[in-house]
Design a protein around this motif. Structure first.
Motif, short mmCIF file in Angstrom:
data_model
loop_
_atom_site.label_atom_id
_atom_site.label_comp_id
_atom_site.label_asym_id
_atom_site.label_seq_id
_atom_site.Cartn_x
_atom_site.Cartn_y
_atom_site.Cartn_z
N PHE A 31 0.82 -1.20 0.00
CA PHE A 31 0.00 0.00 0.00
C PHE A 31 0.86 1.26 0.00
O PHE A 31 0.38 2.35 0.26
CB PHE A 31 -0.92 0.00 1.23
CG PHE A 31 -1.86 -1.17 1.26
CD1 PHE A 31 -3.08 -1.12 0.60
CD2 PHE A 31 -1.51 -2.34 1.93
CE1 PHE A 31 -3.94 -2.21 0.62
CE2 PHE A 31 -2.36 -3.43 1.96
CZ PHE A 31 -3.58 -3.37 1.30
N ASP A 32 2.16 1.09 -0.27
CA ASP A 32 3.13 2.18 -0.28
C ASP A 32 3.22 2.90 1.06
O ASP A 32 3.50 4.09 1.13
CB ASP A 32 2.82 3.20 -1.39
CG ASP A 32 2.98 2.58 -2.78
OD1 ASP A 32 3.89 1.74 -2.94
OD2 ASP A 32 2.20 2.92 -3.67
N HIS A 33 3.01 2.15 2.13
CA HIS A 33 3.16 2.72 3.47
C HIS A 33 4.64 2.75 3.82
O HIS A 33 5.35 1.77 3.59
CB HIS A 33 2.37 1.90 4.50
CG HIS A 33 2.33 2.55 5.83
ND1 HIS A 33 3.30 2.37 6.77
CD2 HIS A 33 1.43 3.41 6.35
CE1 HIS A 33 3.01 3.09 7.83
NE2 HIS A 33 1.88 3.73 7.61
N PRO A 34 5.14 3.86 4.37
CA PRO A 34 6.57 3.96 4.65
C PRO A 34 7.06 3.12 5.81
O PRO A 34 8.26 2.93 5.99
CB PRO A 34 6.75 5.45 4.97
CG PRO A 34 5.42 5.89 5.48
CD PRO A 34 4.41 5.08 4.70
N GLY A 35 6.17 2.59 6.59
CA GLY A 35 6.56 1.75 7.72
C GLY A 35 6.49 2.49 9.04
O GLY A 35 6.48 3.72 9.08
N LEU A 36 6.41 1.72 10.10
CA LEU A 36 6.31 2.25 11.45
C LEU A 36 7.60 1.96 12.21
O LEU A 36 8.21 0.91 12.02
CB LEU A 36 5.16 1.56 12.20
CG LEU A 36 3.76 1.68 11.62
CD1 LEU A 36 2.82 0.71 12.34
CD2 LEU A 36 3.27 3.10 11.76
N SER A 37 7.98 2.86 13.08
CA SER A 37 9.06 2.57 14.02
C SER A 37 8.46 1.75 15.16
O SER A 37 7.24 1.68 15.33
CB SER A 37 9.65 3.87 14.58
OG SER A 37 8.68 4.52 15.39
N ILE A 38 9.31 1.14 15.96
CA ILE A 38 8.82 0.39 17.12
C ILE A 38 8.06 1.33 18.05
O ILE A 38 6.98 0.97 18.55
CB ILE A 38 9.98 -0.32 17.84
CG1 ILE A 38 10.49 -1.48 16.98
CG2 ILE A 38 9.55 -0.82 19.22
CD1 ILE A 38 11.73 -2.18 17.51
N GLU A 39 8.57 2.52 18.26
CA GLU A 39 7.92 3.48 19.15
C GLU A 39 6.54 3.86 18.62
O GLU A 39 5.57 3.93 19.38
CB GLU A 39 8.79 4.73 19.33
CG GLU A 39 10.10 4.46 20.03
CD GLU A 39 11.16 3.78 19.15
OE1 GLU A 39 11.12 3.88 17.90
OE2 GLU A 39 12.03 3.08 19.74
N GLU A 40 6.45 4.13 17.32
CA GLU A 40 5.16 4.50 16.74
C GLU A 40 4.19 3.32 16.81
O GLU A 40 3.01 3.49 17.11
CB GLU A 40 5.32 4.97 15.29
CG GLU A 40 4.01 5.45 14.70
CD GLU A 40 4.13 5.97 13.28
OE1 GLU A 40 3.15 6.54 12.79
OE2 GLU A 40 5.20 5.79 12.64
N TYR A 41 4.69 2.12 16.53
CA TYR A 41 3.85 0.93 16.62
C TYR A 41 3.27 0.80 18.03
O TYR A 41 2.07 0.61 18.20
CB TYR A 41 4.66 -0.32 16.25
CG TYR A 41 3.86 -1.60 16.34
CD1 TYR A 41 3.16 -2.07 15.25
CD2 TYR A 41 3.82 -2.32 17.53
CE1 TYR A 41 2.41 -3.24 15.33
CE2 TYR A 41 3.09 -3.48 17.63
CZ TYR A 41 2.38 -3.94 16.52
OH TYR A 41 1.64 -5.09 16.62
N ARG A 42 4.11 0.91 19.03
CA ARG A 42 3.65 0.78 20.42
C ARG A 42 2.63 1.86 20.77
O ARG A 42 1.67 1.60 21.49
CB ARG A 42 4.82 0.84 21.38
CG ARG A 42 5.64 -0.42 21.40
CD ARG A 42 6.79 -0.32 22.36
NE ARG A 42 7.41 -1.62 22.56
CZ ARG A 42 8.68 -1.80 22.84
NH1 ARG A 42 9.49 -0.75 22.99
NH2 ARG A 42 9.16 -3.01 23.00
N ARG A 43 2.85 3.06 20.29
CA ARG A 43 1.96 4.18 20.60
C ARG A 43 0.60 4.00 19.94
O ARG A 43 -0.43 4.31 20.53
CB ARG A 43 2.61 5.49 20.17
CG ARG A 43 1.86 6.73 20.61
CD ARG A 43 2.56 8.03 20.26
NE ARG A 43 2.58 8.26 18.81
CZ ARG A 43 3.66 8.14 18.03
NH1 ARG A 43 4.82 7.80 18.53
NH2 ARG A 43 3.58 8.37 16.72
N ARG A 44 0.59 3.48 18.73
CA ARG A 44 -0.65 3.42 17.95
C ARG A 44 -1.38 2.08 18.01
O ARG A 44 -2.55 1.99 17.64
CB ARG A 44 -0.35 3.77 16.49
CG ARG A 44 0.16 5.21 16.35
CD ARG A 44 0.43 5.59 14.95
NE ARG A 44 -0.84 5.74 14.21
CZ ARG A 44 -0.88 6.05 12.93
NH1 ARG A 44 0.23 6.25 12.23
NH2 ARG A 44 -2.03 6.16 12.32
#
Length: 145
Positions: A31-44
Motif C-alpha cells: 500500500f506504499d506505506h513507509p513503515g512504522l518505528s517500534i515506538e510508533e507501533y507501540r503508541r498506535r
C-alpha cells in the motif's frame, strides 16, 4: 498466596517486537506505506487488528486486501521469529517462580503447534504445566482480526 502464573509469550517472555513491527511493515508495503518505528507501533497499536491496520493506512480494507495483509504478516513473522531471543529476565523469572512452588503456564494468540515448537526449542517446556496457543485456524481469525 499465588498458586499458578499464566505467562504471555509474545513480548513478555520472548522479545519479538522487532519481528512484529517488521512483519507489520512488510504487510503494509504493497500500500506504499513507509513503515512504522517500534515506538510508533507501540503508541498506535490497538485491537481489533483490522481497525489498527486501516487506521495506519488511512483506508478501509476490503476482505481480500485484509486477507493479503494477514497472509503477508504471517509469512514474514514466521521468517523472523527464529532470530528472536528470550528476554534476559525470562529464565531467572521462571526459575524464581518454580523455586517458590508456583506452577506456570504460557499463553499466546500464536498458532498452538508453532508455539509448542518454539517453547520446546528454547528448552522451556519443563517450566510449564500447559502451553496454549490459538487453536483457531489463521483463516478463521480474519473476521476478528
Amino acid at each position: 498466596m499465588t498458586r499458578h502464573i499464566v505467562w504471555d509469550w509474545n513480548g513478555t517472555l520472548i522479545n519479538d517486537v522487532h519481528a512484529v513491527v517488521e512483519a507489520t511493515n512488510s504487510s503494509l508495503a504493497p500500500f506504499d506505506h513507509p513503515g512504522l518505528s517500534i515506538e510508533e507501533y507501540r503508541r498506535r497499536f490497538r485491537r481489533p487488528l483490522r481497525a489498527f491496520n486501516e487506521e495506519i493506512l488511512g483506508i478501509a480494507l476490503t476482505d481480500e486486501q485484509w486477507k493479503g495483509v494477514c497472509d503477508r504478516w504471517s509469512v514474514d513473522y514466521r521468517r523472523r521469529v527464529p532470530e528472536c531471543n528470550l528476554y534476559a529476565h525470562t529464565i531467572p523469572a521462571l526459575e524464581a517462580v518454580r523455586e517458590r512452588g508456583v506452577t506456570q503456564s504460557v499463553l499466546s494468540m500464536w498458532q498452538h503447534h508453532e508455539l509448542c515448537a518454539l517453547v520446546a526449542k528454547r528448552e522451556l517446556s519443563p517450566y510449564f504445566l500447559q502451553v496454549q496457543g490459538s487453536l483457531v485456524l489463521e483463516s478463521d481469525h480474519l473476521k476478528s482480526r
